[in-house]
Design a protein around this motif. Structure first.
Motif, PDB file in Angstrom:
ATOM      1  N   ASN A   3      -1.952  12.259   7.426  1.00 51.12           N
ATOM      2  CA  ASN A   3      -1.220  11.073   7.841  1.00 51.12           C
ATOM      3  C   ASN A   3      -1.107  11.096   9.366  1.00 51.12           C
ATOM      4  N   GLN A   8       6.040   8.906   8.831  1.00 53.19           N
ATOM      5  CA  GLN A   8       5.801   7.847   7.857  1.00 53.19           C
ATOM      6  C   GLN A   8       5.437   8.510   6.538  1.00 53.19           C
ATOM      7  N   TYR A  10       4.155   7.244   3.685  1.00 51.29           N
ATOM      8  CA  TYR A  10       2.927   6.811   3.027  1.00 51.29           C
ATOM      9  C   TYR A  10       2.310   5.675   3.824  1.00 51.29           C
ATOM     10  N   ASN A  11       1.054   5.421   3.575  1.00 48.92           N
ATOM     11  CA  ASN A  11       0.339   4.317   4.217  1.00 48.92           C
ATOM     12  C   ASN A  11       0.055   3.242   3.187  1.00 48.92           C
ATOM     13  N   ILE A  12       0.259   2.016   3.585  1.00 46.28           N
ATOM     14  CA  ILE A  12      -0.082   0.876   2.739  1.00 46.28           C
ATOM     15  C   ILE A  12      -1.105   0.053   3.507  1.00 46.28           C
ATOM     16  N   GLY A  13      -2.209  -0.230   2.859  1.00 49.64           N
ATOM     17  CA  GLY A  13      -3.245  -1.036   3.481  1.00 49.64           C
ATOM     18  C   GLY A  13      -3.400  -2.363   2.770  1.00 49.64           C
ATOM     19  N   GLY A  40      -6.392  -3.647   7.147  1.00 48.05           N
ATOM     20  CA  GLY A  40      -6.047  -2.303   7.588  1.00 48.05           C
ATOM     21  C   GLY A  40      -4.643  -1.940   7.164  1.00 48.05           C
ATOM     22  N   ARG A  41      -4.106  -0.918   7.814  1.00 43.41           N
ATOM     23  CA  ARG A  41      -2.784  -0.409   7.465  1.00 43.41           C
ATOM     24  C   ARG A  41      -1.664  -1.341   7.920  1.00 43.41           C
ATOM     25  N   ASP A  43       1.871  -1.194   9.387  1.00 47.94           N
ATOM     26  CA  ASP A  43       2.694  -0.219  10.092  1.00 47.94           C
ATOM     27  C   ASP A  43       4.085  -0.144   9.482  1.00 47.94           C
ATOM     28  N   GLN A  44       4.736   0.993   9.684  1.00 52.03           N
ATOM     29  CA  GLN A  44       6.082   1.188   9.152  1.00 52.03           C
ATOM     30  C   GLN A  44       7.005   0.089   9.691  1.00 52.03           C
ATOM     31  N   GLU A  55      -4.262  -7.642  12.027  1.00 52.43           N
ATOM     32  CA  GLU A  55      -5.542  -7.065  11.627  1.00 52.43           C
ATOM     33  C   GLU A  55      -6.671  -8.090  11.731  1.00 52.43           C
TER      34      GLU A  55
END
Length: 82
Positions: A3, A8, A10-13, A40-41, A43-44, A55
């Protein structure tokens, strides 16, 4: 893959399916050499709509003003349907 932000959890895309007059917009992934949907991701603490706009702008140069042309795809299961 590690990561990039250890704070953070987890990442959510997301990917954006952008269609107009029965055509879809794709971008060339320079890293892998294949065509993909822009995205893309997230961001938090970033709003998903703002992340999508960011994006799309970063990857295409297009400023999104009308969300009716866009379908948001979250997760690998939905990406593989298109």
């Amino acid at each position: 893959m590690a990561n990039p932000n250890p704070h953070q959890l987890y990442n959510i895309g997301q990917k954006a399916l952008i269609t107009y007059k029965n055509e879809a917009l794709a971008v060339l992934d320079a890293k892998h050499g294949d065509w993909t949907l822009p995205g893309g991701r997230i961001d938090q603490n970033e709003d998903p709509d703002r992340a999508q706009e960011r994006e799309i702008l970063e990857e295409t140069g297009i400023t999104l003003k009308d969300h009716s042309f866009v379908k948001r795809l979250l997760g690998r299961e939905q990406w593989d349907q298109y």
